[in-house]
Design an enzyme around this catalytic site. Structure first.
Site, short mmCIF file in Angstrom:
data_model
loop_
_atom_site.label_atom_id
_atom_site.label_comp_id
_atom_site.label_asym_id
_atom_site.label_seq_id
_atom_site.Cartn_x
_atom_site.Cartn_y
_atom_site.Cartn_z
N LYS A 33 -50.33 44.51 -1.71
CA LYS A 33 -48.94 44.42 -1.83
C LYS A 33 -48.09 45.32 -1.18
O LYS A 33 -46.81 45.21 -0.83
CB LYS A 33 -48.66 44.64 -3.54
N LYS A 70 -37.84 36.15 -10.05
CA LYS A 70 -37.09 36.62 -11.19
C LYS A 70 -35.92 37.37 -10.27
O LYS A 70 -34.78 37.26 -10.52
CB LYS A 70 -37.93 37.68 -11.87
N HIS A 108 -56.28 31.81 -9.03
CA HIS A 108 -55.10 32.73 -8.55
C HIS A 108 -55.39 33.65 -7.59
O HIS A 108 -54.25 34.52 -7.43
CB HIS A 108 -55.03 33.62 -9.95
N LYS A 132 -44.19 46.04 -9.32
CA LYS A 132 -45.35 45.33 -9.23
C LYS A 132 -46.51 46.13 -9.46
O LYS A 132 -46.40 47.26 -9.32
CB LYS A 132 -45.40 44.23 -8.19
N ARG A 133 -47.84 45.38 -9.82
CA ARG A 133 -49.07 46.48 -9.79
C ARG A 133 -49.21 46.98 -8.53
O ARG A 133 -48.76 46.48 -7.52
CB ARG A 133 -50.35 45.32 -9.98
N THR A 179 -44.58 36.11 -8.70
CA THR A 179 -43.40 35.33 -9.69
C THR A 179 -42.20 36.48 -9.80
O THR A 179 -41.14 36.05 -10.19
CB THR A 179 -43.86 35.10 -11.27
C1 LIG Z 1 -43.17 39.20 -13.24
C2 LIG Z 1 -44.11 40.66 -13.55
C3 LIG Z 1 -45.13 40.80 -12.93
C4 LIG Z 1 -45.50 39.86 -11.48
O1 LIG Z 1 -45.05 40.72 -10.55
P1 LIG Z 1 -45.35 40.09 -9.06
O2 LIG Z 1 -44.21 41.20 -8.21
O3 LIG Z 1 -45.23 38.77 -8.77
O4 LIG Z 1 -46.64 40.85 -8.67
C5 LIG Z 1 -45.98 41.95 -13.11
N1 LIG Z 1 -45.67 42.66 -14.07
C6 LIG Z 1 -44.59 42.27 -14.89
C7 LIG Z 1 -44.26 43.10 -16.05
C8 LIG Z 1 -43.94 41.06 -14.63
O5 LIG Z 1 -42.76 41.20 -15.52
#
Ligand SMILES: *Cc1c(COP(=O)(O)O)cnc(C)c1O
Length: 809
Positions: free
Chosen positions: A555, A661, A359, A549-550, A657
């Site tokens: 990032k 979305k 990952h 995101k985190r 991911t």
């Molecule tokens: C999809 C998702 C992530 C991953 O987000 P990235 O932008 O790909 O880092 C992290 N936390 C939650 C709650 C998510 O639904």
């Protein structure tokens, strides 16, 4: 319509469901209608739904046994599930029936849904991927078990106090968990420490400590209730809970410490994302859940197939990152020490059974354990790892590897203090090693696994991540789902690839208008939620620009914040221009020990306070930091986003991911050529995404060469002004030096290339403004995004794993 299950479960009407709920309320919750509180109804509704699911669950399990088929076992330290009520109702086809049944008692399903705590047994993308995969496995009718840990405290709850992140324990089990079933009969002994002793013509491990792992099962319903699989999470208990002899001897403390030692294994999820935890407790957690899972898998196989030698014919074990990679050594131990196989034979069975997903390429995330710690905790596994290592290195020497190559391939890092390399262990013990996006997989071959790849050139393969369209389109965005259904019919609900039927209608003005109305309604709903919870008013007509995101330096929330400051400057210096009104929405958690990430949260809040209260921006710019970002918050924000920020330093985000979305919900992406952004661009087309910045190759070249960020900054007026403003305390008058070191990091080294990418990013943002002003063009782009990202369904991803790695389809 009630569920038309292919298992022959008879459809349930709303009045039957009503009677069922009333029965359950009385007999299981212990209340009558007059005494029942909202929470009693919530439990009754879930229990009644669960009863419907259980029928399908038994049938799925029986069908697998009868068919004698192969099962998939997905081992993951994290499952970021979120809520289950809406998901289970929708997949069982019972949403309308439940709404009606509850309405008869004056209850609102949406309100009951809000009462469910998020099951936050994960940090971010890796854990959410595991949850999406579980749903897709059931949807594709693949017999599968998810294996993980039932953390008592999952991901911490985040509060923002005076702009700073404060971590609070998440007590998701406080009111019980109506979805789970404890399986006391599925209990295994897990050992730690002790010594290896001779036994017959072999050896056995005699652990000094033992705990019990007990299974707790949650049903996972696939689309249309086709199959119900099991998520099996392990909880820990002391071997003899009462420890009567210790108590009798007066050793109350000894008994207590045993209890606490067991409980500590499942107490907390380590809250670090993209970095290895490194503490002994973490290794204990990894071994605890992996060993319990391997014992369960081997036990099931021997019970139904008899011969452990055929394990790979009936079981495919997927390791979600290296956290469960001790599975390689544990399976070898089971095969050799417990079932008496020859080492070579066991090694072939092991490799054919196990596969591993990588990952991340971040060096700080690659798990290694100090050899003395590993050996003290798992002495027999250490011996097995040495034995595996000598086999592998012998093979490597035969192919003519140099000493440097041998050193890179070895399971033991000998460069400093000796350490066990978990990624190398997973790589050699698996028949398949996959990356999670095309670019990431290529970089794996060139960087971390270059030498292992040369030795085993067919092992690495790509499986680009996906997200389940049930949760991330149908359930979170029912308005958009209806509009799409009206436009192209319902086929896309069964097969997300069919969203492509929208492509021919991209220029259809009426469709564009309807999609825009839905987006607007979602933005109004989000704005209302933010007003109610945070007291900030947002204009739903503004462009909603979202980065959730985190929080991590790679990032680059900081790049977004610097551009926010530059935009703020520009709006104030050029009030005469036609600025596109923007709302910048940020959300995400920082690892509690990650100083810079926490400082970035504070900076976002400092900027928000200043910008939001400045009358001279005239409402053209608002900045919001939403607290406690989690799955449920994501389901609320993503349908309301116009712009998706996917701006990681190229080469550092394995896939992402969140990016998928957003596109699925009609947001345009502003992003770098990183992770799955590359593949999103290929699918939606260059005109429907805004790409900027250095490529992964250019980042690598800059880092290797003479990169001078200071010089670059001095050449960019906008950038140097924004950086000086932040560094000099414009946003932190109470502590003018607060951001000095953070900004200095960009001048001195700029590892994450914020300075290098700033001008391109700012220009890309103005291009977004231009596109936004062309309403028809923007709407067509929204449609082209939705139409072309059906490929990023986790059904497609799981289909590829199933055919190419697990051989179950
Ligand atoms: C999809 C998702 C992530 C991953 O987000 P990235 O932008 O790909 O880092 C992290 N936390 C939650 C709650 C998510 O639904």
């Amino acid at each position: 319509m009630a569920s038309e299950s292919e298992l022959g479960i008879k459809p349930v009407t709303s009045s039957e469901l009503d009677q069922h709920i009333m029965r359950v309320l009385r007999n299981r919750v212990g209340k009558d209608e007059r005494a029942a509180k909202q929470h009693d109804w919530y439990r009754a509704a879930i229990y009644a739904l669960r009863d419907e699911i259980i029928d399908a669950w038994f049938k799925s399990t029986r069908r697998t046994y009868d068919a004698g088929g192969k099962r998939v076992y997905y081992l993951s330290m994290e499952f970021l599930i979120g809520r289950l009520l809406r998901d289970a109702l929708s997949n069982m086809g019972l949403t309308r029936e439940m709404e009606k049944a509850l309405a008869a008692h004056g209850l609102d399903l949406a309100e009951l849904e809000e009462m469910e705590p998020d099951a936050a047994l994960g940090n971010g993308g890796l854990g959410r991927l595991a949850a999406c995969f579980m749903e897709s496995l059931a949807t594709l009718d693949i017999p599968a078990y998810g294996y993980g840990i039932r953390y008592v405290n999952g991901m911490f709850r985040q509060r923002i106090e005076d702009g700073w992140q404060v971590e609070l324990p998440e007590t998701w089990l406080a009111h019980g968990n109506p979805w789970e079933f404890e399986r006391v009969e599925s209990t295994y002994l897990i050992g730690f420490g002790g010594e290896v002793v001779a036994h017959g013509d072999g050896v056995v491990w005699d652990p000094a400590e033992k705990v019990e792992a007990t299974a707790v099962d949650t049903p996972v319903v696939g689309w249309k209730g086709k199959r119900v699989n099991t998520l099996r999470l392990w909880t820990a208990n002391p071997v003899d809970p009462l420890k009567l002899d210790a108590f009798n001897a007066g050793d109350h403390l000894g008994a207590l410490s045993e209890q606490m030692r067991a409980e500590s294994l499942v107490r907390v999820l380590y809250p670090a994302d993209s970095s290895a935890a490194g503490q002994e407790l973490r290794l204990r957690q990894e071994y605890f859940f992996t060993a319990a899972s391997i014992q369960d898998i081997v036990r099931r196989h021997v019970q139904y197939a008899g011969d452990v030698r055929t394990l790979h014919e009936k079981a495919a074990i997927q390791l979600n990152d290296t956290h469960p990679s001790v599975a390689v050594a544990e399976l070898m131990r089971q095969l050799v020490d417990v079932h008496g196989l020859e080492f070579s034979e066991a090694w072939e069975v092991c490799k054919k059974t196990i596969s591993y997903t990588n990952h991340t390429l971040l060096p700080e995330a690659l798990e290694t354990w100090p050899l003395p710690l590993f050996e003290r905790l798992l002495p027999r596994h250490m011996q097995i790892i040495y034995a595996i290592n000598s086999r592998v290195l012998r093979e490597a020497r035969k192919t003519g590897c140099t000493d440097a190559q041998i050193a890179a391939i070895s399971l033991i890092d000998e460069s400093g203090e000796r350490r066990v390399r978990m990624a190398n262990l997973a790589f050699v013990g698996a028949h398949s090693v996959n990356g999670v996006a095309a670019l990431h997989t290529e970089l794996m071959k060139e960087t971390v696994f270059a030498d292992l790849h040369a030795l085993y050139p067919t092992r690495i393969n790509n499986k680009t991540n996906g997200v389940t369209p049930r949760r991330w389109l149908q359930q979170c965005n029912p308005g958009l789902t209806e509009v799409i259904k009206d436009a192209i019919g319902p086929a896309f609900l069964d097969d997300a690839a069919r969203l492509s039927d929208l492509q021919a209608m991209a220029e259809d003005a009426a469709l564009g208008e309807r999609i825009d109305e839905v987006k607007r309604a979602n933005k109004v709903a989000l704005a209302e939620h933010i007003r109610r919870t945070m007291g900030i008013r947002l204009d739903p007509g503004a462009l909603f620009d979202v980065q959730i995101k985190r929080i991590h330096e790679y990032k680059r929330q900081l790049l977004n914040l610097i551009e926010t400051v530059a935009l703020y400057d520009q709006i104030r210096s050029h009030p005469e221009r036609d600025w596109v009104p923007r709302v910048k929405i940020f959300g995400g958690k920082a690892a509690p020990s990650y100083h810079n990430a926490k400082l970035i949260i504070k900076l976002a809040n400092d900027i928000a306070r200043r910008v939001n209260s400045d009358p001279s921006v005239g409402g053209l710019l608002k900045v919001v930091y939403v607290p406690n970002y989690n799955v449920s918050y994501a389901e609320r924000i993503i349908p309301a986003a116009d712009l998706s920020e996917q701006i990681s330093t190229a080469g550092m985000e394995a896939s992402g991911t969140g990016n998928m979305k957003f596109a699925l919900n009609g947001a345009l992406t502003i992003g770098t050529l990183d992770g799955a952004n590359v593949e999103i661009k290929e699918r939606v087309g260059d005109d429907n995404i805004v790409i900027f910045g250095l490529t992964a190759e250019e980042v690598a070249a800059k880092r290797a060469g003479e990169y001078n960020p200071r010089e670059l900054i001095e050449q960019s007026r906008e950038l140097s002004q924004a950086l000086s403003a932040i560094a000099s305390g414009v946003f932190s008058p109470d502590d003018p030096n607060r951001y000095h070191s953070l900004i200095n990091g960009i001048y001195e080294n700029d590892w994450f290339m914020c300075a290098a990418d700033f001008d391109a990013y700012a220009a890309a943002q103005r291009e977004v403004d231009d596109r936004w002003e062309n309403k028809a063009g923007w709407r067509a782009s929204m449609i082209r995004n939705i139409a072309n990202v059906g490929w990023f369904s986790s059904d497609r991803t799981i289909g590829e794993y199933a055919k190419e790695i697990w051989k179950v389809l």
